[in-house]
Design a protein around this motif. Structure first.
Motif, short mmCIF file in Angstrom:
data_model
loop_
_atom_site.label_atom_id
_atom_site.label_comp_id
_atom_site.label_asym_id
_atom_site.label_seq_id
_atom_site.Cartn_x
_atom_site.Cartn_y
_atom_site.Cartn_z
N SER A 5 -0.29 -6.48 -3.63
CA SER A 5 -1.17 -6.47 -4.07
C SER A 5 -2.86 -5.84 -3.32
O SER A 5 -3.42 -5.69 -4.59
N SER A 6 -3.38 -5.89 -2.34
CA SER A 6 -3.88 -5.32 -1.16
C SER A 6 -3.88 -3.74 -2.33
O SER A 6 -5.03 -3.30 -1.79
N LEU A 7 -2.56 -3.02 -2.29
CA LEU A 7 -2.50 -1.64 -2.79
C LEU A 7 -2.93 -1.56 -3.84
O LEU A 7 -3.54 -0.75 -4.33
N ILE A 8 -2.65 -2.47 -4.76
CA ILE A 8 -3.38 -1.99 -6.34
C ILE A 8 -4.97 -2.81 -6.34
O ILE A 8 -5.83 -1.60 -6.65
N SER A 9 -5.46 -3.60 -5.14
CA SER A 9 -7.01 -3.23 -4.93
C SER A 9 -7.31 -2.57 -5.08
O SER A 9 -8.47 -1.66 -4.81
N PHE A 10 -6.80 -1.76 -3.27
CA PHE A 10 -8.31 -0.73 -3.36
C PHE A 10 -7.37 0.46 -3.82
O PHE A 10 -8.81 1.19 -4.31
N SER A 11 -6.56 0.60 -5.47
CA SER A 11 -6.82 2.14 -5.31
C SER A 11 -7.86 1.84 -6.52
O SER A 11 -8.09 3.01 -7.26
#
Length: 253
Positions: A5-11
């Motif tokens: 989820s954090s990776l998606i948000s960062f992307s």
């Protein structure tokens, strides 16, 4: 799952930042020829200033960022002020350009003049200072005083830059420059609180996100009759006028 989820948000923030950057640069390049022309004469610089404000307005419009200003005081466009605010994010500069209708100069760091194209514009409209150079600080103060004498307002971040990392707390004590010039010219200081600019644009990663910027413009603090002996009290009063509403916004006061 949390890492994903954090990776998606960062992307997503990365993609949005690219979009916002393209909007920022595209509008700048479209307006720059006109701004450049109006920078060539001192009497034309007010028009150049208005075009820079238009640039800011269009950027926020097309990037999906809204500015919500709470006016406890509405500055008189014909009056001269020293505007002071906290400085937690690079987006603060664009916000100031949009919300202040006065013809003003920033007091800002001279490293900005090295940016291609933008540096010429910034140096032509504002007062640059190398805070590590005593002569540069003295020169910028002298130029600021002349600007105030001519009826041009000054905008300054009295923390001395984005210097404090324990947000939303400001760096303290504030630098003296803003208070010296206000006292010497007997002009009011208008404190402003930028509550969440650093959440829209992170100072460390420069990643952005759309949202609403919350700003408060506070009643002016008069300097009429004050002398340099009053500077410490004035400095603390301005600090509290900016900082306390920010802490209240986050439920810390």
């Amino acid at each position: 799952m949390k890492n994903k989820s954090s990776l998606i948000s960062f992307s997503l923030r990365g993609l949005y930042t690219i979009w916002a950057g393209l909007v920022f640069v595209s509008i700048f390049l479209a307006l720059y020829p006109f701004i450049f022309v109006f920078l060539q004469r001192r009497s034309w610089k007010r028009v150049a200033h208005r075009l820079v404000r238009l640039w800011g307005q269009l950027f926020f419009l097309f990037s999906g960022i809204r500015i919500k200003v709470t006016h406890h005081f509405k500055p008189d466009p014909k009056q001269t002020y020293v505007f002071c605010s906290n400085h937690f994010s690079y987006v603060d500069i664009a916000v100031v350009v949009v919300i202040i209708h006065q013809f003003f100069s920033f007091v800002g760091k001279n490293a900005m003049k090295k940016i291609p194209l933008f540096g010429y514009l910034y140096a032509s409209l504002n007062i640059l200072v190398d805070r590590n150079d005593k002569n540069s600080r003295a020169s910028s103060l002298s130029r600021s005083l002349r600007a105030l004498q001519s009826g041009r307002s000054i905008v300054i971040f009295p923390e001395g830059g984005i210097v404090f990392k324990q947000l939303p707390y400001m760096g303290n004590p504030l630098k003296d420059g803003a208070f010296i010039m206000a006292i010497q010219q007997q002009v009011p200081i208008v404190p402003m609180s930028f509550h969440n600019n650093h959440q829209i644009m992170d100072e460390d990663t420069l990643l952005m996100r759309p949202g609403v910027l919350h700003v408060e413009i506070h009643p002016p603090i008069e300097t009429l009759g004050l002398t340099m002996e009053d500077l410490p009290v004035l400095r603390e009063k301005v600090f509290e006028s900016i900082q306390n509403p920010i802490l209240a916004y986050y439920g810390l006061k």
